[in-house]
Motif scaffolding. Structure first.
Motif, PDB file in Angstrom:
ATOM      1  N   GLY A   1      -2.205   8.537  -5.757  1.00 47.90           N
ATOM      2  CA  GLY A   1      -3.066   7.519  -6.055  1.00 47.90           C
ATOM      3  C   GLY A   1      -3.561   7.350  -4.386  1.00 47.90           C
ATOM      4  N   GLY A   2      -2.847   7.399  -3.801  1.00 46.37           N
ATOM      5  CA  GLY A   2      -2.995   6.823  -2.242  1.00 46.37           C
ATOM      6  C   GLY A   2      -4.027   7.767  -1.481  1.00 46.37           C
TER       7      GLY A   2
ATOM      8  N   GLU B   1      -3.268  -0.284   0.798  1.00 45.27           N
ATOM      9  CA  GLU B   1      -3.058  -0.385  -0.644  1.00 45.27           C
ATOM     10  C   GLU B   1      -2.668  -1.904  -1.097  1.00 45.27           C
ATOM     11  OE1 GLU B   1      -0.678   2.873  -1.504  1.00 45.27           O
ATOM     12  OE2 GLU B   1      -1.943   4.271  -0.686  1.00 45.27           O
TER      13      GLU B   1
ATOM     14  N   HIS C   1       1.069  -0.260   3.038  1.00 44.10           N
ATOM     15  CA  HIS C   1       1.256  -1.366   1.947  1.00 44.10           C
ATOM     16  C   HIS C   1       2.467  -2.129   2.580  1.00 44.10           C
ATOM     17  CE1 HIS C   1       1.811  -3.184  -1.869  1.00 44.10           C
ATOM     18  NE2 HIS C   1       3.084  -2.732  -1.749  1.00 44.10           N
TER      19      HIS C   1
ATOM     20  N   GLU D   1      -1.040  -3.169  -5.013  1.00 41.75           N
ATOM     21  CA  GLU D   1      -0.070  -2.442  -5.630  1.00 41.75           C
ATOM     22  C   GLU D   1       0.080  -1.203  -4.769  1.00 41.75           C
ATOM     23  OE1 GLU D   1      -0.657  -0.403  -9.480  1.00 41.75           O
ATOM     24  OE2 GLU D   1      -2.479  -1.476  -9.501  1.00 41.75           O
ATOM     25  N   ILE D   2       1.175  -0.387  -4.606  1.00 39.04           N
ATOM     26  CA  ILE D   2       1.612   0.695  -3.957  1.00 39.04           C
ATOM     27  C   ILE D   2       0.944   1.912  -4.803  1.00 39.04           C
ATOM     28  CG2 ILE D   2       3.720   0.965  -4.598  1.00 39.04           C
ATOM     29  CD1 ILE D   2       3.931   2.107  -1.408  1.00 39.04           C
ATOM     30  N   LEU D   3       0.381   2.898  -4.308  1.00 37.55           N
ATOM     31  CA  LEU D   3      -0.402   3.687  -5.112  1.00 37.55           C
ATOM     32  C   LEU D   3       0.295   5.027  -5.172  1.00 37.55           C
ATOM     33  CD1 LEU D   3      -4.151   3.011  -4.351  1.00 37.55           C
ATOM     34  CD2 LEU D   3      -2.790   2.255  -6.154  1.00 37.55           C
ATOM     35  N   GLU D   4       1.412   5.337  -4.354  1.00 35.46           N
ATOM     36  CA  GLU D   4       2.201   6.568  -4.557  1.00 35.46           C
ATOM     37  C   GLU D   4       1.476   7.456  -3.772  1.00 35.46           C
ATOM     38  OE1 GLU D   4       4.825   7.658  -7.619  1.00 35.46           O
ATOM     39  OE2 GLU D   4       3.929   6.407  -8.973  1.00 35.46           O
TER      40      GLU D   4
ATOM     41  N   LYS E   1      -3.688   5.035 -12.297  1.00 37.52           N
ATOM     42  CA  LYS E   1      -4.117   4.448 -10.835  1.00 37.52           C
ATOM     43  C   LYS E   1      -3.002   4.946  -9.874  1.00 37.52           C
ATOM     44  CE  LYS E   1      -5.548   0.382  -8.435  1.00 37.52           C
ATOM     45  NZ  LYS E   1      -5.857  -1.092  -8.274  1.00 37.52           N
ATOM     46  N   SER E   2      -1.829   4.573 -10.069  1.00 36.66           N
ATOM     47  CA  SER E   2      -0.575   4.823  -9.167  1.00 36.66           C
ATOM     48  C   SER E   2       0.253   6.206  -9.770  1.00 36.66           C
ATOM     49  CB  SER E   2       0.063   3.983  -9.103  1.00 36.66           C
ATOM     50  OG  SER E   2       1.438   4.238  -8.354  1.00 36.66           O
TER      51      SER E   2
END
Length: 228
Positions: free
Chosen positions: A88-89, A79, A59, A82-85, A183-184
């Motif tokens: 989520g990633g 990603e 990201h 947004e970054i998904l953590e 989502k994240s």
């Protein structure tokens, strides 16, 4: 012990804010420790075990990460916007991962001792476990000042509490990810569900470990490697 050749997921998308100015122009996985990028120290561990493919999420400063990883045969799950953590990633990368379970690895730690991935595979029991985390006893976690993340019982089941530090390497089943609505989200959400089921386990790491999450960690990690 079970015979498995898993896919491997590298978490490499974060901003590395605790590194201060070091990550203003360089993603944290590319910061060098003892002359090698942190992510390259991580990739060395993967060479010692059977596995299928390796995927890394990106990201922050993704072009730099892609330029470094793709020539090494690492697939990239970008990603955006947004970054998904971590949770989520991992879920976003599942179409690129060949197996279930998968191994996930943080890319900001240095290990001194046996290969933590080998320990995971030697101790993985899918009949009893939804996830197996490599955890470091607090006394062996170089530069770590807290009480730890988890407490283990005699069977290796873990709950939140002192004693063991999560080392950033695990093998886990991914089936439960799709039921999480956000989502994240962090993999802590998944771990909490597994703890309720009694299926979250840890294998203690017999060597030493250093988290390179802040600038001071670079020197600590280099000293650790020098002692090996």
């Amino acid at each position: 012990m079970t015979s498995v050749a898993p896919s491997i997921m590298l978490f490499a998308a974060g901003f590395g804010t605790r590194m201060g100015p070091l990550t203003k122009t360089c993603p944290k996985p590319l910061i060098k420790v003892a002359g090698e990028a942190l992510v390259d120290h991580t990739l060395k561990l993967t060479r010692g075990i059977p596995h299928t493919n390796i995927v890394a999420n990106t990201h922050y400063l993704p072009d730099m990460m892609c330029d470094h990883l793709q020539p090494l045969g690492v697939q990239v799950s970008h990603e955006y916007p947004e970054i998904l953590e971590t949770g989520g990633g991992l879920r976003a990368a599942l179409p690129m991962l060949d197996t279930n379970p998968v191994i996930t690895m943080n890319t900001d730690a240095i290990w001194a001792g046996p290969n933590p991935l080998s320990l995971l595979l030697e101790n993985w029991d899918p009949d009893r476990m939804d996830a197996l985390l490599t955890c470091v006893p607090v006394a062996q976690a170089v530069g770590h000042n807290g009480p730890g993340d988890f407490t283990a019982n005699d069977s290796g089941q873990i709950t939140r509490g002192p004693g063991l530090v999560y080392g950033g390497v695990q093998i886990l089943k991914t089936d439960m990810l799709n039921a999480i609505p956000e989502k994240s989200f962090s993999l802590n959400v998944l771990w909490d569900q597994m703890m309720d089921r009694g299926t979250l386990h840890a294998v203690p790491y017999p060597g030493r470990w250093c988290d390179v999450g802040h600038p001071e960690g670079i020197k600590l990690a280099e000293d650790l490697l020098a002692d090996v």
